[in-house]
Design a protein around this motif. Structure first.
Motif, PDB file in Angstrom:
ATOM      1  N   ARG A   5       0.833  -1.193   0.000  1.00 28.89           N
ATOM      2  CA  ARG A   5       0.000   0.000   0.000  1.00 28.89           C
ATOM      3  C   ARG A   5       0.873   1.251   0.000  1.00 28.89           C
ATOM      4  N   GLY A   6       0.431   2.254  -0.731  1.00 33.11           N
ATOM      5  CA  GLY A   6       1.197   3.492  -0.808  1.00 33.11           C
ATOM      6  C   GLY A   6       1.505   3.840  -2.249  1.00 33.11           C
ATOM      7  N   LEU A   7       1.601   2.832  -3.144  1.00 32.03           N
ATOM      8  CA  LEU A   7       1.715   3.149  -4.555  1.00 32.03           C
ATOM      9  C   LEU A   7       0.355   3.620  -5.051  1.00 32.03           C
ATOM     10  N   VAL A   8       0.371   4.416  -6.094  1.00 36.74           N
ATOM     11  CA  VAL A   8      -0.864   5.033  -6.560  1.00 36.74           C
ATOM     12  C   VAL A   8      -1.820   4.004  -7.130  1.00 36.74           C
ATOM     13  N   ARG A   9      -3.077   4.156  -6.807  1.00 36.66           N
ATOM     14  CA  ARG A   9      -4.121   3.391  -7.456  1.00 36.66           C
ATOM     15  C   ARG A   9      -4.691   4.260  -8.578  1.00 36.66           C
ATOM     16  N   LYS A  10      -4.777   3.699  -9.755  1.00 37.57           N
ATOM     17  CA  LYS A  10      -5.165   4.497 -10.905  1.00 37.57           C
ATOM     18  C   LYS A  10      -6.651   4.833 -10.872  1.00 37.57           C
ATOM     19  N   GLU A  11      -6.982   6.080 -11.169  1.00 38.37           N
ATOM     20  CA  GLU A  11      -8.349   6.507 -11.373  1.00 38.37           C
ATOM     21  C   GLU A  11      -8.382   7.426 -12.571  1.00 38.37           C
ATOM     22  N   LEU A  12      -9.575   7.627 -13.118  1.00 37.77           N
ATOM     23  CA  LEU A  12      -9.685   8.553 -14.227  1.00 37.77           C
ATOM     24  C   LEU A  12      -9.369   9.960 -13.763  1.00 37.77           C
ATOM     25  N   ALA A  13      -8.862  10.758 -14.686  1.00 36.30           N
ATOM     26  CA  ALA A  13      -8.495  12.126 -14.341  1.00 36.30           C
ATOM     27  C   ALA A  13      -9.740  12.933 -14.000  1.00 36.30           C
ATOM     28  N   VAL A  14      -9.598  13.814 -13.034  1.00 34.92           N
ATOM     29  CA  VAL A  14     -10.679  14.708 -12.644  1.00 34.92           C
ATOM     30  C   VAL A  14     -10.145  16.118 -12.623  1.00 34.92           C
ATOM     31  N   ALA A 122       1.220   9.100 -22.166  1.00 38.80           N
ATOM     32  CA  ALA A 122       0.029   9.537 -22.903  1.00 38.80           C
ATOM     33  C   ALA A 122      -1.241   9.051 -22.220  1.00 38.80           C
ATOM     34  N   TRP A 123      -2.244   9.914 -22.258  1.00 36.05           N
ATOM     35  CA  TRP A 123      -3.548   9.579 -21.684  1.00 36.05           C
ATOM     36  C   TRP A 123      -4.401   8.960 -22.791  1.00 36.05           C
ATOM     37  N   LEU A 124      -4.762   7.681 -22.633  1.00 35.99           N
ATOM     38  CA  LEU A 124      -5.489   6.974 -23.682  1.00 35.99           C
ATOM     39  C   LEU A 124      -6.997   7.095 -23.553  1.00 35.99           C
ATOM     40  N   GLY A 125      -7.483   7.384 -22.387  1.00 28.64           N
ATOM     41  CA  GLY A 125      -8.922   7.548 -22.227  1.00 28.64           C
ATOM     42  C   GLY A 125      -9.658   6.225 -22.143  1.00 28.64           C
ATOM     43  N   GLY A 126     -10.978   6.320 -22.049  1.00 30.23           N
ATOM     44  CA  GLY A 126     -11.821   5.148 -21.881  1.00 30.23           C
ATOM     45  C   GLY A 126     -12.633   5.264 -20.610  1.00 30.23           C
ATOM     46  N   ALA A 127     -13.577   4.351 -20.455  1.00 24.45           N
ATOM     47  CA  ALA A 127     -14.471   4.365 -19.296  1.00 24.45           C
ATOM     48  C   ALA A 127     -13.875   3.532 -18.164  1.00 24.45           C
ATOM     49  N   PRO A 128     -14.137   3.912 -16.914  1.00 17.65           N
ATOM     50  CA  PRO A 128     -13.656   3.097 -15.794  1.00 17.65           C
ATOM     51  C   PRO A 128     -14.474   1.816 -15.668  1.00 17.65           C
ATOM     52  N   TYR A 129     -13.925   0.864 -14.965  1.00 16.02           N
ATOM     53  CA  TYR A 129     -14.653  -0.372 -14.680  1.00 16.02           C
ATOM     54  C   TYR A 129     -15.821  -0.057 -13.757  1.00 16.02           C
ATOM     55  N   TYR A 231      -2.572  -5.730 -11.640  1.00 13.69           N
ATOM     56  CA  TYR A 231      -3.641  -5.798 -12.646  1.00 13.69           C
ATOM     57  C   TYR A 231      -4.983  -5.840 -11.932  1.00 13.69           C
ATOM     58  N   GLN A 232      -5.603  -4.679 -11.813  1.00 11.79           N
ATOM     59  CA  GLN A 232      -6.865  -4.535 -11.091  1.00 11.79           C
ATOM     60  C   GLN A 232      -7.680  -3.423 -11.734  1.00 11.79           C
ATOM     61  N   PRO A 233      -8.973  -3.304 -11.374  1.00  7.70           N
ATOM     62  CA  PRO A 233      -9.864  -2.402 -12.112  1.00  7.70           C
ATOM     63  C   PRO A 233      -9.382  -0.968 -12.236  1.00  7.70           C
ATOM     64  N   ARG A 234      -8.758  -0.410 -11.217  1.00  8.60           N
ATOM     65  CA  ARG A 234      -8.377   1.000 -11.291  1.00  8.60           C
ATOM     66  C   ARG A 234      -7.225   1.257 -12.257  1.00  8.60           C
ATOM     67  N   ASN A 235      -6.594   0.211 -12.740  1.00 11.82           N
ATOM     68  CA  ASN A 235      -5.490   0.384 -13.681  1.00 11.82           C
ATOM     69  C   ASN A 235      -5.878   0.098 -15.121  1.00 11.82           C
ATOM     70  N   LEU A 236      -7.173  -0.034 -15.380  1.00 12.88           N
ATOM     71  CA  LEU A 236      -7.656  -0.303 -16.730  1.00 12.88           C
ATOM     72  C   LEU A 236      -8.729   0.704 -17.120  1.00 12.88           C
ATOM     73  N   ALA A 237      -8.869   0.918 -18.423  1.00  9.31           N
ATOM     74  CA  ALA A 237      -9.972   1.702 -18.976  1.00  9.31           C
ATOM     75  C   ALA A 237     -10.575   0.896 -20.117  1.00  9.31           C
ATOM     76  N   PHE A 238     -11.862   1.147 -20.408  1.00  8.39           N
ATOM     77  CA  PHE A 238     -12.602   0.284 -21.316  1.00  8.39           C
ATOM     78  C   PHE A 238     -13.354   1.069 -22.389  1.00  8.39           C
ATOM     79  N   GLY A 239     -13.476   0.428 -23.559  1.00  5.22           N
ATOM     80  CA  GLY A 239     -14.350   0.894 -24.614  1.00  5.22           C
ATOM     81  C   GLY A 239     -15.611   0.052 -24.602  1.00  5.22           C
ATOM     82  N   ALA A 240     -16.341   0.068 -25.710  1.00  5.89           N
ATOM     83  CA  ALA A 240     -17.603  -0.669 -25.770  1.00  5.89           C
ATOM     84  C   ALA A 240     -17.383  -2.175 -25.651  1.00  5.89           C
ATOM     85  N   ASP A 241     -16.320  -2.677 -26.278  1.00  6.28           N
ATOM     86  CA  ASP A 241     -16.111  -4.125 -26.312  1.00  6.28           C
ATOM     87  C   ASP A 241     -14.698  -4.567 -25.952  1.00  6.28           C
TER      88      ASP A 241
END
Length: 378
Positions: A5-14, A122-129, A231-241
């Motif tokens: 614990r202490g390393l960043v957990r990824k979230e979408l930019a705000v 680079a910021w690739l974008g996409g929806a959060p889990y 490899y967990q939800p906060r480190n991924l972004a998703f498109g439609a499929d």
């Protein structure tokens, strides 16, 4: 294996607030200068929040592109940056949605600024889990498929193995989190019921870790390769499929792929991350079996198990379970001081009861999980 614990957990930019903007502007200014970007040529357009909001990473707009200004964790060295960037380039070459790194005018992909290592990712974008949304099933399949592709691409990576020291082995990490659980059980500001439940969890986990370590120590062991490491939800972004981005490779290292599969399975099908506060169990006990089956089926179609590997999945889950307890569903108890004190009994006890019942569920379903992975091949 996940980082401590202490390393960043990824979230979408705000959008940053005024105070946050001041906090990240100076850091961004120093880092952007190393890329030859003077003030006025870029602007902060967002921030990525770290765990409990303790760390902020600026997101900047520069030459019609958005970048995360990433500072490497202090326990990593320049050699780690060299390896990580080479591995990320390999994965991109194999078709994985890994963000490219902007090169400096000198050609390098990182800079040392005031003793800290920075990169522009680079910021690739996409929806959060979204564990409760209409696209959950597709996102689970996409995450599992991408993990399988990442492991297959890693298996053909020609670089030298980047190994973690023995003190960060799966067994060592599991023991470290077990120690957190044991210390939480001894707190003098929790109720007897919470202390008793936490003690039972620690005692059961200690027995399971020992048995799992012995089972996974078989020679020859399960396949090893470079894993993402978190490899967990906060480190991924998703498109439609599909998966549109896999972020945060700070924890990449040579390890059993089985450990990463177990960790991802727990993260996607065992708990529900919340915007604030600790995670919640997805099911009354154990994993959500339908989601777990879907994840393993999608993963197995891309990365089938090696001989005798699938039956060891339950042992890998047992080894990783203390991480999910201490750094997930009971985080507000393990790190109570960060939360202003331990949670009320009525709030924490149901989550501890889930953890206490987990082993019975795992004993009942470990064969089902192994078969779901093995049956997906072909």
């Amino acid at each position: 294996m996940p980082p401590m614990r202490g390393l960043v957990r990824k979230e979408l930019a705000v959008r940053p607030g005024p105070d946050e903007l001041d906090a990240v502007r100076d850091e961004a200014t120093a880092a952007m200068g190393a890329w030859g970007a003077p003030a006025g040529a870029w602007q902060v357009v967002g921030v990525v929040r770290g765990s409990l909001g303790a760390e902020l990473r600026p997101v900047v707009a520069f030459e019609d592109q958005r970048y995360v200004v990433r500072r490497q964790p202090p326990d990593l060295r320049e050699d780690d940056a060299h390896f990580r960037h080479a591995f990320m380039r390999h994965l991109r070459g194999e078709g994985l949605p890994v963000p490219p790194l902007r090169a400096r005018p000198s050609g390098g992909t990182y800079a040392v600024v005031a003793g800290e290592i920075y990169e522009l990712q680079a910021w690739l974008g996409g929806a959060p889990y979204d564990p409760d949304g209409p696209d959950t099933t597709r996102q689970i399949a996409a995450a599992a498929t991408t993990l399988g592709a990442l492991h297959q691409a890693s298996a053909v990576y020609a670089g030298e193995p980047s190994r973690w020291p023995e003190g960060r082995s799966p067994q060592a990490v599991a023991s470290a989190y077990l120690d957190l659980i044991q210390r939480a059980a001894a707190r003098d500001d929790i109720t007897p019921a919470v202390a008793a439940a936490t003690t039972r969890i620690a005692e059961s986990a200690a027995e399971r870790i020992a048995a799992a370590s012995q089972a996974l120590g078989v020679v020859p062991g399960p396949p090893e390769l470079h894993i993402h490491g978190d490899y967990q939800p906060r480190n991924l972004a998703f498109g439609a499929d599909d998966t549109t981005a896999v972020y945060d490779f700070d924890a990449v290292h040579w390890a059993r792929r089985l450990d990463e599969l177990a960790y991802a399975l727990l993260a996607f099908t065992g708990v529900r991350e919340r915007a604030e506060g600790p995670a919640e169990p997805l099911a009354g006990d154990g994993l959500d079996i339908l989601r777990a089956h879907a994840f393993l089926h999608a993963y197995g179609q891309v990365a089938p198990p090696a001989e005798d590997e699938a039956p060891l999945l339950g042992d890998a889950i047992a080894l990783l379970f203390p991480v999910v307890v201490a750094n997930g569903i009971a985080e507000d108890l393990m790190f109570a001081d960060d939360y202003g004190g331990p949670p009320p009994e009525a709030e924490i006890l149901p989550r501890l009861e889930w953890a206490d019942a987990f082993w019975l569920w795992l004993d009942r379903y470990r064969g089902v999980l192994a078969e779901a992975w093995a049956a997906a091949e072909g």
